[in-house]
Design a protein around this motif. Structure first.
Motif, PDB file in Angstrom:
ATOM      1  N   ALA A 239      -4.789  -4.950  -2.739  1.00  0.00           N
ATOM      2  CA  ALA A 239      -5.905  -4.042  -3.040  1.00  0.00           C
ATOM      3  C   ALA A 239      -7.181  -4.445  -2.304  1.00  0.00           C
ATOM      4  CB  ALA A 239      -6.148  -4.013  -4.545  1.00  0.00           C
ATOM      5  N   SER A 240      -7.218  -5.666  -1.797  1.00  0.00           N
ATOM      6  CA  SER A 240      -8.397  -6.129  -1.070  1.00  0.00           C
ATOM      7  C   SER A 240      -8.320  -5.640   0.370  1.00  0.00           C
ATOM      8  CB  SER A 240      -8.454  -7.666  -1.108  1.00  0.00           C
ATOM      9  OG  SER A 240      -9.584  -8.125  -0.395  1.00  0.00           O
ATOM     10  N   LEU A 241      -9.177  -4.689   0.728  1.00  0.00           N
ATOM     11  CA  LEU A 241      -9.201  -4.161   2.104  1.00  0.00           C
ATOM     12  C   LEU A 241     -10.640  -4.091   2.599  1.00  0.00           C
ATOM     13  CD1 LEU A 241      -6.359  -1.478   2.231  1.00  0.00           C
ATOM     14  CD2 LEU A 241      -6.610  -3.507   3.660  1.00  0.00           C
ATOM     15  N   ASP A 242     -11.343  -5.210   2.460  1.00  0.00           N
ATOM     16  CA  ASP A 242     -12.733  -5.275   2.917  1.00  0.00           C
ATOM     17  C   ASP A 242     -12.843  -5.026   4.419  1.00  0.00           C
ATOM     18  OD1 ASP A 242     -13.239  -5.923   0.315  1.00  0.00           O
ATOM     19  OD2 ASP A 242     -13.572  -8.063   0.687  1.00  0.00           O
ATOM     20  N   LEU A 243     -11.771  -5.315   5.161  1.00  0.00           N
ATOM     21  CA  LEU A 243     -11.809  -5.092   6.616  1.00  0.00           C
ATOM     22  C   LEU A 243     -12.165  -3.635   6.925  1.00  0.00           C
ATOM     23  CD1 LEU A 243     -11.376  -5.914   9.549  1.00  0.00           C
ATOM     24  CD2 LEU A 243      -8.907  -5.623   9.214  1.00  0.00           C
ATOM     25  N   ALA A 244     -11.609  -2.707   6.147  1.00  0.00           N
ATOM     26  CA  ALA A 244     -11.903  -1.290   6.387  1.00  0.00           C
ATOM     27  C   ALA A 244     -13.378  -0.997   6.108  1.00  0.00           C
ATOM     28  CB  ALA A 244     -11.011  -0.417   5.511  1.00  0.00           C
ATOM     29  N   ASP A 245     -13.909  -1.576   5.029  1.00  0.00           N
ATOM     30  CA  ASP A 245     -15.324  -1.351   4.697  1.00  0.00           C
ATOM     31  C   ASP A 245     -16.247  -1.990   5.732  1.00  0.00           C
ATOM     32  OD1 ASP A 245     -14.897   0.173   2.407  1.00  0.00           O
ATOM     33  OD2 ASP A 245     -14.592  -1.621   1.176  1.00  0.00           O
ATOM     34  N   LEU A 246     -15.856  -3.180   6.196  1.00  0.00           N
ATOM     35  CA  LEU A 246     -16.639  -3.841   7.244  1.00  0.00           C
ATOM     36  C   LEU A 246     -16.676  -2.988   8.511  1.00  0.00           C
ATOM     37  CD1 LEU A 246     -18.013  -6.246   8.671  1.00  0.00           C
ATOM     38  CD2 LEU A 246     -15.768  -7.335   8.854  1.00  0.00           C
TER      39      LEU A 246
ATOM     40  N   SER B 138      -4.760 -10.306   3.575  1.00  0.00           N
ATOM     41  CA  SER B 138      -4.101  -9.211   2.844  1.00  0.00           C
ATOM     42  C   SER B 138      -3.453  -8.200   3.784  1.00  0.00           C
ATOM     43  CB  SER B 138      -5.084  -8.512   1.891  1.00  0.00           C
ATOM     44  OG  SER B 138      -5.976  -7.681   2.590  1.00  0.00           O
ATOM     45  N   LEU B 139      -3.783  -8.262   5.088  1.00  0.00           N
ATOM     46  CA  LEU B 139      -3.061  -7.395   6.034  1.00  0.00           C
ATOM     47  C   LEU B 139      -1.574  -7.744   6.046  1.00  0.00           C
ATOM     48  CD1 LEU B 139      -5.345  -7.149   9.226  1.00  0.00           C
ATOM     49  CD2 LEU B 139      -5.049  -5.467   7.396  1.00  0.00           C
ATOM     50  N   ALA B 140      -1.248  -8.989   5.642  1.00  0.00           N
ATOM     51  CA  ALA B 140       0.148  -9.432   5.656  1.00  0.00           C
ATOM     52  C   ALA B 140       0.994  -8.718   4.623  1.00  0.00           C
ATOM     53  CB  ALA B 140       0.205 -10.947   5.414  1.00  0.00           C
ATOM     54  N   VAL B 141       0.349  -8.088   3.633  1.00  0.00           N
ATOM     55  CA  VAL B 141       1.113  -7.484   2.535  1.00  0.00           C
ATOM     56  C   VAL B 141       0.846  -5.979   2.417  1.00  0.00           C
ATOM     57  CG1 VAL B 141       1.439  -9.592   1.186  1.00  0.00           C
ATOM     58  CG2 VAL B 141      -0.688  -8.303   0.926  1.00  0.00           C
ATOM     59  N   GLN B 142       0.411  -5.353   3.507  1.00  0.00           N
ATOM     60  CA  GLN B 142       0.173  -3.907   3.479  1.00  0.00           C
ATOM     61  C   GLN B 142       1.415  -3.157   3.976  1.00  0.00           C
ATOM     62  OE1 GLN B 142      -2.410  -2.832   2.078  1.00  0.00           O
ATOM     63  NE2 GLN B 142      -3.677  -4.678   2.089  1.00  0.00           N
ATOM     64  N   PRO B 143       1.647  -1.961   3.439  1.00  0.00           N
ATOM     65  CA  PRO B 143       2.670  -1.102   4.037  1.00  0.00           C
ATOM     66  C   PRO B 143       2.277  -0.747   5.473  1.00  0.00           C
ATOM     67  CG  PRO B 143       1.720  -0.103   2.041  1.00  0.00           C
ATOM     68  CD  PRO B 143       0.947  -1.339   2.317  1.00  0.00           C
ATOM     69  N   ALA B 144       3.262  -0.438   6.304  1.00  0.00           N
ATOM     70  CA  ALA B 144       3.011  -0.232   7.735  1.00  0.00           C
ATOM     71  C   ALA B 144       1.955   0.840   7.995  1.00  0.00           C
ATOM     72  CB  ALA B 144       4.320   0.136   8.436  1.00  0.00           C
ATOM     73  N   ASN B 145       1.970   1.924   7.205  1.00  0.00           N
ATOM     74  CA  ASN B 145       1.020   3.008   7.486  1.00  0.00           C
ATOM     75  C   ASN B 145      -0.418   2.594   7.156  1.00  0.00           C
ATOM     76  OD1 ASN B 145       1.751   3.033   4.730  1.00  0.00           O
ATOM     77  ND2 ASN B 145       1.057   5.152   4.488  1.00  0.00           N
ATOM     78  N   VAL B 146      -0.593   1.815   6.090  1.00  0.00           N
ATOM     79  CA  VAL B 146      -1.941   1.328   5.742  1.00  0.00           C
ATOM     80  C   VAL B 146      -2.415   0.337   6.800  1.00  0.00           C
ATOM     81  CG1 VAL B 146      -3.304   0.065   4.024  1.00  0.00           C
ATOM     82  CG2 VAL B 146      -1.550   1.695   3.284  1.00  0.00           C
TER      83      VAL B 146
ATOM     84  N   ALA C 260      -1.594   0.157   9.924  1.00  0.00           N
ATOM     85  CA  ALA C 260      -1.945   0.859  11.164  1.00  0.00           C
ATOM     86  C   ALA C 260      -3.299   1.541  11.025  1.00  0.00           C
ATOM     87  CB  ALA C 260      -0.857   1.882  11.505  1.00  0.00           C
ATOM     88  N   ALA C 261      -3.553   2.174   9.875  1.00  0.00           N
ATOM     89  CA  ALA C 261      -4.813   2.898   9.689  1.00  0.00           C
ATOM     90  C   ALA C 261      -6.007   1.930   9.691  1.00  0.00           C
ATOM     91  CB  ALA C 261      -4.764   3.692   8.377  1.00  0.00           C
ATOM     92  N   VAL C 262      -5.860   0.782   9.022  1.00  0.00           N
ATOM     93  CA  VAL C 262      -6.972  -0.173   8.943  1.00  0.00           C
ATOM     94  C   VAL C 262      -7.226  -0.807  10.320  1.00  0.00           C
ATOM     95  CG1 VAL C 262      -7.758  -2.322   7.896  1.00  0.00           C
ATOM     96  CG2 VAL C 262      -6.601  -0.619   6.496  1.00  0.00           C
ATOM     97  N   LEU C 263      -6.161  -1.121  11.030  1.00  0.00           N
ATOM     98  CA  LEU C 263      -6.350  -1.707  12.370  1.00  0.00           C
ATOM     99  C   LEU C 263      -6.991  -0.703  13.333  1.00  0.00           C
ATOM    100  CD1 LEU C 263      -3.150  -3.906  12.870  1.00  0.00           C
ATOM    101  CD2 LEU C 263      -5.490  -4.633  12.336  1.00  0.00           C
ATOM    102  N   ASP C 264      -6.670   0.578  13.169  1.00  0.00           N
ATOM    103  CA  ASP C 264      -7.330   1.609  13.985  1.00  0.00           C
ATOM    104  C   ASP C 264      -8.833   1.624  13.719  1.00  0.00           C
ATOM    105  OD1 ASP C 264      -5.131   2.376  15.326  1.00  0.00           O
ATOM    106  OD2 ASP C 264      -4.779   4.244  14.201  1.00  0.00           O
ATOM    107  N   LEU C 265      -9.197   1.537  12.438  1.00  0.00           N
ATOM    108  CA  LEU C 265     -10.620   1.501  12.078  1.00  0.00           C
ATOM    109  C   LEU C 265     -11.304   0.289  12.713  1.00  0.00           C
ATOM    110  CD1 LEU C 265     -10.800   2.303   8.228  1.00  0.00           C
ATOM    111  CD2 LEU C 265     -11.860   3.615  10.093  1.00  0.00           C
ATOM    112  N   ALA C 266     -10.637  -0.870  12.626  1.00  0.00           N
ATOM    113  CA  ALA C 266     -11.213  -2.107  13.176  1.00  0.00           C
ATOM    114  C   ALA C 266     -11.375  -1.997  14.688  1.00  0.00           C
ATOM    115  CB  ALA C 266     -10.332  -3.298  12.806  1.00  0.00           C
ATOM    116  N   ALA C 267     -10.359  -1.456  15.351  1.00  0.00           N
ATOM    117  CA  ALA C 267     -10.418  -1.339  16.815  1.00  0.00           C
ATOM    118  C   ALA C 267     -11.565  -0.413  17.220  1.00  0.00           C
ATOM    119  CB  ALA C 267      -9.085  -0.818  17.361  1.00  0.00           C
TER     120      ALA C 267
END
Ligand SMILES: [Zn+2]
Length: 426
Positions: free
Chosen positions: A229-236, A256-264, A266-273
């Motif tokens: 549930a911790s996805l501060d990377l997306a908020d950052l 916590s990226l280690a325990v995300q489903p593949a679609n989540v 991918a979406a968070v890494l897209d935001l970070a990129a």
């Protein structure tokens, strides 16, 4: 005159030429160094060395040695180093380590913090680490800025040896006035650990607001937890997406990226990129601090490194803790970190070293890959490949900055080295 062997180079000695040195891609070449920069010379022979004929310094026969771009440790805590025994040899999770720090931290004096920090800087330099980004706490007890002062002093003293970037890391109990005092002392970046606060989004906003007011960047401990549930990377990423490119926004850990489903994922890494947030992975501390509640199928707690690289997110690495409550075994040596990126993170040895050296770019330092025009900063190791250097932990190392030897660590005598070579060729 016979060329010098690398093991005979002295501290401070200038290098004019490296003959027969192996590059990370396995090719062998001869390099000239002029005015601290790699000269423009052809590969493999000496015919094109006219442009460096006037170069001053040693002519080095580097056969059997390889050039690695110098390591950058992008997540350290040099103000906490070497406190593990002092604080009672604790063991346990991140929460246990934080509690231990809060219990004992007030006893640390500024001179102790300064001495520990310098001991780690010396160890790192000898290991081939020429750039470090260190987080620094607001220390427990009276005078919470004493650690930041000690580390900023060290930053000035190590200039030209280890480029040090200082991150002032506040917790939610540190008030804004104190953060502004730290900024006034000359810290380079603002840090925090939103996942440890009651309101992570507010903590991210507070750090970003301070950074904007000061015109500096942020590097946050981000999602250092196996709680999905911790996805501060997306908020950052959302909070800093419109920042100008030169303003640093880094996310350390991202466990916590280690325990995300593949679609989540991918979406968070897209935001970070898209927001140009860089990720700093700290495999040694994550392996140690995470997973204590999982006695079987214990998770490794490293973020998925290949996916991060594939998403186009800048990835660097840190050694994190050195013999403190957060890791009793850290040593400031990024070769150990690169080995962990291979063993626990499933990168190839060459990619692992690229990640370990990539922090230079994030610190805005000139390129140092051994290519013509690059800074003549390098780690020379007695090895025939990157994999061998990582496997054997490169016992023999020479650290070079601007063409000058700044540290050496030679374990085998020249006589042993000569015997080894003759046995190989026999
Ligand atoms: Zn940390």
């Amino acid at each position: 005159m016979l060329p010098t062997r690398p093991a005979d180079l002295a501290l401070g000695q200038q290098i004019a030429r490296l003959r027969g040195v192996t590059l990370p891609d396995g090719t062998t070449t001869t390099l000239g160094i002029v005015d601290g920069v790699i000269g423009d010379t052809p590969l493999g022979d000496n015919s094109g060395l006219r442009d460096i004929a006037s170069a001053r310094g040693a002519d080095v026969n580097a056969e059997g040695w390889m050039l690695l771009p110098p390591a950058a440790d992008l997540h350290a805590h040099i103000d906490k180093a070497y406190t593990w025994r002092l604080f009672g040899e604790p063991e346990g999770s991140l929460e246990d380590a934080v509690a231990c720090w809060q219990e004992h931290g007030a006893s640390l004096r500024e001179e102790q913090i300064a001495a520990h920090a310098r001991r780690q800087l010396d160890a790192a330099l000898r290991a081939g680490v020429t750039a470090i980004r260190t987080h620094v706490n607001y220390h427990e007890g009276a005078d919470p800025l004493r650690g930041i002062r000690a580390v900023i002093d060290a930053r000035e003293d190590y200039r030209g040896l280890v480029d040090l970037q200082v991150v002032a890391m506040h917790g939610q109990l540190i008030d804004d006035g104190l953060v502004r005092e730290a900024i006034a002392l000359g810290v380079d970046l603002i840090g925090a650990a939103p996942h440890l606060s009651d309101d992570p989004r507010a903590e991210i906003d507070r750090a970003a607001t301070h950074a904007e007011a000061a015109g500096i960047g942020i590097d946050l401990h981000t999602d250092e937890t196996l709680n999905p549930a911790s996805l501060d990377l997306a908020d950052l990423a959302r909070r800093t997406a419109d920042w100008p490119e030169h303003m640093t926004r880094s996310a350390g850990h991202c466990v916590s990226l280690a325990v995300q489903p593949a679609n989540v994922l991918a979406a968070v890494l897209d935001l970070a990129a898209e927001a140009r947030v860089s990720i700093i992975t700290n495999p040694l501390t994550n392996l140690y601090l995470q997973g204590w509640q999982h006695p079987v199928a214990t998770p490794r707690a490293l973020p998925p490194l290949a996916a991060i690289l594939d998403a186009g997110v800048a990835l660097a690495a840190g050694g994190d803790n050195v013999q403190d409550p957060f890791n009793p075994l850290g040593n400031g040596d990024m070769i150990d970190v690169a080995a962990a990126l291979v063993l626990a993170g499933h990168l190839t040895p060459r990619t692992a070293w690229r990640v370990v050296a990539a922090g230079r770019d994030l610190l805005g330092l000139p390129r140092a890959t051994g290519a013509a025009g690059d800074a003549a900063d390098m780690l020379l190791v007695r090895a025939s490949s990157v994999a061998e250097a990582l496997a054997e932990r490169a016992p023999d190392r020479i650290v070079v900055r601007a063409g000058h030897v700044v540290a050496t660590r030679i374990t085998s005598s020249a006589a042993v080295a000569v015997r080894e070579r003759s046995e190989i060729t026999a």
